[in-house]
Scaffold this active site. Sequence first.
Site, PDB file in Angstrom:
ATOM      1  N   THR A 269      55.664 -23.057 -17.016  1.00  0.00           N
ATOM      2  CA  THR A 269      54.519 -22.199 -17.312  1.00  0.00           C
ATOM      3  C   THR A 269      54.305 -21.150 -16.220  1.00  0.00           C
ATOM      4  O   THR A 269      53.990 -19.998 -16.517  1.00  0.00           O
ATOM      5  CB  THR A 269      53.250 -23.049 -17.459  1.00  0.00           C
ATOM      6  OG1 THR A 269      53.140 -23.913 -16.328  1.00  0.00           O
ATOM      7  CG2 THR A 269      53.301 -23.898 -18.727  1.00  0.00           C
ATOM      8  N   PHE A 396      45.211 -22.559 -19.913  1.00  0.00           N
ATOM      9  CA  PHE A 396      45.603 -23.823 -19.280  1.00  0.00           C
ATOM     10  C   PHE A 396      45.154 -25.031 -20.102  1.00  0.00           C
ATOM     11  O   PHE A 396      45.033 -26.132 -19.573  1.00  0.00           O
ATOM     12  CB  PHE A 396      45.007 -23.923 -17.874  1.00  0.00           C
ATOM     13  CG  PHE A 396      45.601 -22.953 -16.888  1.00  0.00           C
ATOM     14  CD1 PHE A 396      46.823 -23.215 -16.288  1.00  0.00           C
ATOM     15  CD2 PHE A 396      44.950 -21.775 -16.574  1.00  0.00           C
ATOM     16  CE1 PHE A 396      47.373 -22.327 -15.371  1.00  0.00           C
ATOM     17  CE2 PHE A 396      45.488 -20.879 -15.662  1.00  0.00           C
ATOM     18  CZ  PHE A 396      46.708 -21.158 -15.059  1.00  0.00           C
ATOM     19  N   CYS A 403      45.442 -28.624 -18.041  1.00  0.00           N
ATOM     20  CA  CYS A 403      46.543 -28.653 -17.078  1.00  0.00           C
ATOM     21  C   CYS A 403      46.070 -29.166 -15.715  1.00  0.00           C
ATOM     22  O   CYS A 403      45.221 -28.534 -15.069  1.00  0.00           O
ATOM     23  CB  CYS A 403      47.132 -27.252 -16.941  1.00  0.00           C
ATOM     24  SG  CYS A 403      48.414 -27.127 -15.686  1.00  0.00           S
TER      25      CYS A 403
END
Length: 1057
Positions: A269, A396, A403
Amino acid sequence: MGTPIPTPPAIPFLGHVNTLDKEVPIRSLDLLARQYGEIYQLSMLGEKRIIANSYQLQNELSDEKRFMKKVSGNLNVVRCATGDGLFTAHVPEEKNWYIAHRLLMPSFNAAGVYRMTDDMMDIISQLVLKWERFGAKGIIDPASDFTRLTLDAISLCAMSYRLNSFYREDLHPFAVAMADFLIESGRRSNRPTIIQSMMTGTNAKYEEDQRIMGQLVNEILEDRRANPPEKQDILTVMMNGRDKETGLGLSDDNIKHNLLTFLIAGHETTSGMLTFTLYYLLKNPEALRKLREEIDAKVGDRLMTAQDVGKLPYLLAVMRESLRLGPTAPARTVAPLEDTTLCGKYFVGKGTSIIINAYNTHRDPKVWGEDAEKFRPERMLDGKFEALPPNAWQPFGFGMRGCIGRPFAWQEAQLALVTILQRFDIVMHDPAYELELKQTLTIKPHNFYVHALPRKNKSHMLALSSANLHKEPVTSAQKAPDATITADAAKLQPLYVLYGSNTGNSESFAQRLASDAPAHGFRASIGTLDSASGHLPKDGPLLIVTASYEGQPADNAAHFVEWLSNVQGSGCSGIKYAVFGCGNRDWAKTYQRIPRLIDEALVEHGAARLQDRGEGDASGAEFFEEFDQWEKSLWEKLSETYGTTGSSGATGLDVKIVSRGTTRAELLRQRDTALGTVVLNKLLTSPNAPAKRHIEFALPDGMTYRAGDYLAILPVNPDRVVRRALARFGLSAEQEIELSTGGPTSLPVNRPMAISAILSGYVELSQPATTRDLDILLKAKNSESSLQALQALSKDYAENVFKKRLSVLDILEAHPEIDLSLSSFLQMLPSMRIRQYSISSSPLWNAQHVTLTVSVINAPAISGGSEPFLGVASTYLGGLQQGDKVQLSVRASNVAFHPPSDLSVPLVMMCAGSGLAPMRGFLQERAMQKQAGREVAKSLLFFGCRSPTEDFLYGDSDLKEWSDLGIVDVRPAFSRSMGQSEGCRYVQDRVRHDKIDVIRAFLAGGRFFVCGASKVAAGVKQVLVEFIKETRNLDDEGALMTFDEIMSGRYATDIFE
């Protein structure tokens, strides 16, 4: 039962498996969202999946009392490697998630991440060193290098283990295996089990990828047990930590699952975020300038430290905006804990998969405005980010399953971006590059390459082509073309040529200046304007050739213009320069805006003008003559200023015949990587009307488009014209030649190539001769009659040559006694240019196919020749057959020339002939949205052609169907059948006739689009201004000013000749 959730047509048993793009499924989800709106549902092998695309739905689905994360689809397949790791655990069933989450959360707090700064900077310094060693001409794949950076960083910071990816030629085997594993996992989630079982080779590769990933995890654990580090890292916590609530630690299997989770999610990511951020900065020069100014002011030349993290507000805004438009994890799945309704109307059963499509929710105009597609960091500044509605920005994830490594990624990205922008000026390898996506578990830019120019070094000029569509497979070992002429370099005065060009005219002029330089005593270097931003040379004259495109700089000049517009004081002192501007007076308000801006800004900031700015009007007869005259005067001025003397033998093109033509050479540009395929080519008109054709292409993989964009085509000269040139020089089509030159050229040099291939694909054979060409012909060996003829042509160039489109080849054929060598002929000819055509389709119809609606030019030669004049590109396109390969590329149109996202806004479209092309794309898009069940405003189409039986394009097919569907009211103007169009001959006449309807559409918020020749655009505008004059009782000047005011942002034109 509530409101039914719309769904696309499906195939029995398979459902919508074939609806989604197998390589980039998010692209299909995006197009379906644009077609069906805020919500739709898919059936994937019997499993129902609901896709939520609006902020309202995202906000509602973020209620963890009603909805919980669901591990399904490709994420469920990924579990075969990551098991009950943090990202893929089934909660609440798998209790290891709770233990790991409580143990590891403290490691990612501010203090924990702060302690990782030195290790992060260690890896960042390795990336910087690599880019410095590559030099300005090295072609860099940032996605690949950011993958190295983030993979090595998570490994070193979390596990104290060095992967040394920057010391390898290729990516680490783990990164390759991981990417392949994630791609295959996505495909498996939509593949029937029985088919999967038969794919033995694929299955074996899938198992091998898992083995490679597992092997690295085992090596890390073995190394840790053998060499425990002094510092405590995340792996230490995993191996030794105990949960305070349960007193339990993590099992070996769960440690492996979480190590693999961190290695995958912890780098994939962040590398995507860095690549997206770099892309958006390079596409938005103002944002890049502001960010660099902030970095220079707050950090300067010192190393970025943890104390700087979070203290650069514009950097944070840039990162937030990049993640809004490019959320690297573009979707997450939740499921209701009980039966429920969404938005109070859509019933959803307990446990149903609901995919929150952040790629589209982050573009919801109700939150982000009508400019939601635009990269604008300012929307995240000065409290605006904090004032966003709840749950509007979710790159996120969200809540309990959000996350865990967000602080790590946030710090790492800031450190990397600041360090890179401190050390380098970044320019795109292809200035016209438009975003392509690559998707694994995440998304990132694909086929995106850059050059990193050291900021503190001397000027580095890169001659990156503005018009070449060929995309060679690029590797990081490749170099850009060397821009420096080598002819007796040490003895000649340096001279620098910079250009800004999209279609090739300015670049062609710049190449001519560079090629001619040695003959005048100069050693030339050539490059794009962007490659010289911030470090213009002062040891020789600087020559700038650039264009305006509707008042905006060329793709490869945008950063230069942004930099120059913000230079302070005498920042350009010591520079001596001259500017030539290319433009088109059809865009009267913005004509020569960029050349004028550059010229005036250079003088304002201390530069010395060597010669008055030259102007070339591409719509006028004197375009080439204007450059010829400016260039002639320029060389005289430069020779006088610098005391140089030239030699006619200092430059030239050498031609050597290397074969009798028994072996064909491979054409330079015939590579599959940039080739589209012809699917259909049909005639739309009757034999009585000029031919117009409908051509459908399958796009190369990864290429996307929007309704209103252009398709750029690199054509070849008509075979008949090529044979004429061969005959004039007594050559066989099969003969091969080898070209060599001391200067920059777009011709293929130092390689054998068939002369027919060069004449066919590399030069313009039909372009009108210039005054410079006539001078060259006059200096060649002539007979008395040819000399007199050339003098007559020169005497009235505009009337005798340009107006009649008399080419160099035409003149040579008419006067065979002119003794001109093949090398001189080739050197006179401009390089083959791309041609841009408006796309006449919508990606909602077919995301992988585009159509063109093209006029084929085959008319009597106004030069007086016996054979008809053939349009280069239109003849090429008209002769294509199904299955033919065509070199093409999608080019973005003016940002205003796209249909509005608000479907309640009516379109008022005015066009003639093939100018219908973009309007057809707009209407096709609206038709697809209407058929998906959405409310669509009725639009007006004013279309001009000859008659309903000769060239009423799509009149009895698409336009009739869409009229019956209720999305458009077609108002034709038949120039030869006025009785069938309310007595109106031309488009502007029909607009005037239907004044009431046009005004009604305007009052309803309508957007106006005009496409056609300049006469059509001028005629339509005149009528609209007349409406204002009459309804508001204004004079001509007042009506024109009012038109500009009330039509701002609502009136877009696309003019062609």
